[in-house]
Write a protein that holds these residues in place. Structure first.
Motif, PDB file in Angstrom:
ATOM      1  N   PRO A 142      -1.164 -30.732  28.027  1.00 36.35           N
ATOM      2  CA  PRO A 142      -1.366 -30.726  26.587  1.00 36.35           C
ATOM      3  C   PRO A 142      -1.467 -32.112  25.855  1.00 36.35           C
ATOM      4  N   ASP A 143      -1.613 -33.056  26.706  1.00 35.36           N
ATOM      5  CA  ASP A 143      -2.113 -34.428  26.009  1.00 35.36           C
ATOM      6  C   ASP A 143      -3.436 -34.837  26.668  1.00 35.36           C
ATOM      7  N   ALA A 144      -4.194 -33.929  27.346  1.00 39.15           N
ATOM      8  CA  ALA A 144      -5.623 -34.153  27.846  1.00 39.15           C
ATOM      9  C   ALA A 144      -6.326 -34.666  26.553  1.00 39.15           C
ATOM     10  N   PRO A 145      -7.262 -35.641  26.826  1.00 33.48           N
ATOM     11  CA  PRO A 145      -8.213 -35.935  25.647  1.00 33.48           C
ATOM     12  C   PRO A 145      -9.100 -34.917  25.197  1.00 33.48           C
ATOM     13  N   VAL A 146      -9.515 -34.042  26.120  1.00 32.55           N
ATOM     14  CA  VAL A 146     -10.516 -33.076  25.772  1.00 32.55           C
ATOM     15  C   VAL A 146      -9.896 -31.684  26.060  1.00 32.55           C
ATOM     16  N   ARG A 147      -9.619 -30.766  25.037  1.00 30.74           N
ATOM     17  CA  ARG A 147      -8.962 -29.681  25.097  1.00 30.74           C
ATOM     18  C   ARG A 147      -9.756 -28.409  24.821  1.00 30.74           C
ATOM     19  N   ILE A 148     -10.331 -27.528  25.607  1.00 34.13           N
ATOM     20  CA  ILE A 148     -11.322 -26.359  25.003  1.00 34.13           C
ATOM     21  C   ILE A 148     -10.724 -25.131  25.192  1.00 34.13           C
ATOM     22  N   LEU A 149     -10.806 -24.173  24.325  1.00 29.58           N
ATOM     23  CA  LEU A 149     -10.844 -22.718  24.435  1.00 29.58           C
ATOM     24  C   LEU A 149     -11.949 -22.065  24.327  1.00 29.58           C
ATOM     25  N   LEU A 150     -12.451 -21.575  25.604  1.00 30.14           N
ATOM     26  CA  LEU A 150     -13.486 -21.051  25.877  1.00 30.14           C
ATOM     27  C   LEU A 150     -13.446 -19.440  25.682  1.00 30.14           C
TER      28      LEU A 150
END
Ligand SMILES: Nc1ncnc2c1ncn2[C@@H]1O[C@H](COP(=O)(O)OP(=O)(O)O)[C@@H](O)[C@H]1O
Ligand SMILES: Nc1ccn([C@@H]2O[C@H](COP(=O)(O)OP(=O)(O)O)[C@@H](O)[C@H]2O)c(=O)n1
Length: 222
Positions: A142-150
């Protein structure tokens, strides 16, 4: 001093392109790639091998003790191995897909695999890793710098998946995928973006455009 790899977290429903797009992004950036669904599938494969009742959470949980699992992080080819057996192809069989949601809804299974994914991601020998699944943006990283919902419209996702399989009727593939998504969505919400997660809808994008769009999100991240 070693720095932790950058994590690019990608979630989405079946057929949204998570695996193929994430792999291509990882290749372009020289990053590792982790397909988390493979671990749920591998545990489902083991449950079938042992002929245990996949609807019995205790029986499924007891398998974790002997779940000797490994997966590669090279986007150009990764083997999925369970206790010395290469199950890379076997875990894609429909018989595995049809029981994997039952395996994935067991809380002990989820916590065990989440810990494993975090270890694999932290140990990768690249500047970053693209991790794809259903709960990467919300639970695994949840702390990843890049988070994407494809995402992509359901009809488009089903069409992309059935185009891969010449020996299955498109309608059957679509019905199975939709049922699996419904079962999975009761456990993890991968249809709505959590706070701070970027939604990328690929319905009207071709494959290369989708890869470019993911790279653009990564490059725009401060
Ligand atoms: N934007 C796109 N346009 C056309 N085909 C795509 C696109 N994204 C993915 N695909 C294709 O759709 C299929 C399903 O993608 P996949 O990566 O297996 O999805 P997922 O991992 O989300 O289930 C693959 O054959 C892939 O090449
Ligand atoms: N992070 C994840 C990844 C997969 N899964 C489960 O594993 C199954 C297989 O995942 P997958 O990514 O291989 O599925 P596809 O969408 O590629 O068909 C899903 O249907 C979920 O039940 C999960 O619960 N959480």
């Amino acid at each position: 001093m070693s720095t932790l790899p950058v994590i690019v977290a990608v979630d989405g429903p079946a057929g949204s392109g998570k695996s193929s797009v994430s792999k291509a992004v990882a290749r372009r950036l020289g990053y590792g790639f982790l397909d988390t669904g493979a671990a749920y599938r591998a545990l489902a494969w083991l449950a079938l091998e042992r002929e245990i009742d996949t609807d019995d959470p205790d029986a499924v949980t007891s398998l974790l003790d002997e779940f000797d699992y490994s997966i590669g992080t090279d986007p150009d080819g990764y083997a999925v191995v369970v206790a010395g057996n290469d199950v890379t192809d076997a875990i894609r069989e429909p018989r595995v897909a049809s029981v994997v949601s039952a395996i994935a809804r067991v809380p002990e299974v989820r916590s065990h695999l989440v810990a494993l994914f975090r270890t694999v991601a932290a140990d990768v020998d690249s500047p970053g890793i693209v991790v794809e699944g259903r709960d990467i943006t919300t639970v695994v990283a949840p702390d990843a710098p890049v988070r994407i919902l494809l995402t992509a419209d359901e009809a488009v996702r089903m069409a992309r998946r059935s185009a891969e399989l010449s020996d299955h009727a498109a309608e059957t593939v679509g019905a199975h995928l939709a049922a699996r998504d419904r079962a999975d969505a009761r456990v993890v919400d991968f249809l709505n973006a959590a706070d701070g997660v970027t939604t990328l809808d690929s319905t009207h994008l071709n494959f290369d455009e989708t890869v470019d769009a993911v790279i653009a999100v990564i490059e725009e991240t401060p």
